[in-house]
Motif scaffolding. Structure first.
Motif, short mmCIF file in Angstrom:
data_model
loop_
_atom_site.label_atom_id
_atom_site.label_comp_id
_atom_site.label_asym_id
_atom_site.label_seq_id
_atom_site.Cartn_x
_atom_site.Cartn_y
_atom_site.Cartn_z
N UNK A 67 0.83 -1.21 0.00
CA UNK A 67 0.00 0.00 0.00
C UNK A 67 0.86 1.26 0.00
N UNK A 68 1.87 1.31 0.86
CA UNK A 68 2.69 2.52 0.93
C UNK A 68 3.48 2.73 -0.35
N UNK A 69 4.05 1.68 -0.92
CA UNK A 69 4.84 1.86 -2.14
C UNK A 69 3.98 2.13 -3.36
N UNK A 70 2.84 1.46 -3.47
CA UNK A 70 2.02 1.60 -4.67
C UNK A 70 1.14 2.84 -4.64
N UNK A 71 0.54 3.13 -3.50
CA UNK A 71 -0.46 4.19 -3.45
C UNK A 71 -0.01 5.47 -2.75
N UNK A 72 0.98 5.38 -1.89
CA UNK A 72 1.37 6.55 -1.12
C UNK A 72 2.76 7.08 -1.46
N UNK A 73 3.37 6.55 -2.48
CA UNK A 73 4.64 7.09 -2.97
C UNK A 73 5.88 6.69 -2.18
N UNK A 74 5.78 5.68 -1.36
CA UNK A 74 6.95 5.21 -0.62
C UNK A 74 6.63 5.01 0.85
N UNK A 75 7.40 4.15 1.47
CA UNK A 75 7.18 3.85 2.88
C UNK A 75 7.72 4.98 3.76
N UNK A 76 7.47 4.88 5.03
CA UNK A 76 7.89 5.92 5.97
C UNK A 76 9.40 6.12 5.93
N UNK A 77 10.16 5.02 6.04
CA UNK A 77 11.62 5.15 6.08
C UNK A 77 12.21 5.51 4.72
N UNK A 78 11.55 5.15 3.64
CA UNK A 78 12.03 5.60 2.32
C UNK A 78 11.93 7.12 2.23
N UNK A 79 10.88 7.66 2.79
CA UNK A 79 10.73 9.11 2.79
C UNK A 79 11.77 9.77 3.67
N UNK A 80 12.03 9.19 4.85
CA UNK A 80 13.00 9.76 5.78
C UNK A 80 14.40 9.75 5.16
N UNK A 81 14.78 8.63 4.55
CA UNK A 81 16.11 8.50 3.95
C UNK A 81 16.18 9.04 2.52
N UNK A 82 15.07 9.52 2.00
CA UNK A 82 15.00 9.99 0.61
C UNK A 82 15.52 8.91 -0.34
N UNK A 83 14.94 7.72 -0.17
CA UNK A 83 15.40 6.56 -0.93
C UNK A 83 14.39 6.11 -1.97
N UNK A 84 13.50 6.98 -2.36
CA UNK A 84 12.51 6.62 -3.38
C UNK A 84 13.12 6.73 -4.76
N UNK A 85 12.84 5.72 -5.57
CA UNK A 85 13.31 5.76 -6.96
C UNK A 85 12.30 6.53 -7.79
N UNK A 86 12.79 7.16 -8.83
CA UNK A 86 11.87 7.94 -9.67
C UNK A 86 11.17 7.08 -10.67
#
Length: 86
Positions: A67-86
């Motif tokens: 849910x977080x990766x597909x619908x919310x643009x990344x999990x909590x820690x991905x957002x904290x570490x700025x680890x989301x892929x474009x």
């Protein structure tokens, strides 16, 4: 008219791996305590789940990542570490 595509630099691999590890432990403890509180299984040192409640815990962990990766643009820690892929 020219279409421009903006590319963000890819995050470092260590950020992605560390975010995944932290996400798993965070989801495990938060959902584990929640399920143990509702269905019984809390202990002095944390929680102890077996059977259906343990399966529910793992289903919630999988749902968290999906849910977080597909619908919310990344999990909590991905957002904290700025680890989301474009």
């Amino acid at each position: 008219m020219e279409a421009t595509t903006e590319t963000r630099p890819q995050p470092a691999t260590w950020r992605i791996v560390l975010a995944a590890i932290f996400d798993f432990f965070t989801a495990f403890w938060v959902f584990g305590i929640l399920v143990a509180t509702i269905f019984g299984g809390k202990t002095e040192s944390g929680f102890n789940l077996a059977g259906g409640s343990a399966l529910l815990l793992f289903a919630l962990i999988v749902a968290y990542f999906v849910i977080f990766n597909k619908y919310l643009g990344g999990t909590i820690w991905k957002r904290i570490f700025r680890a989301r892929r474009s």
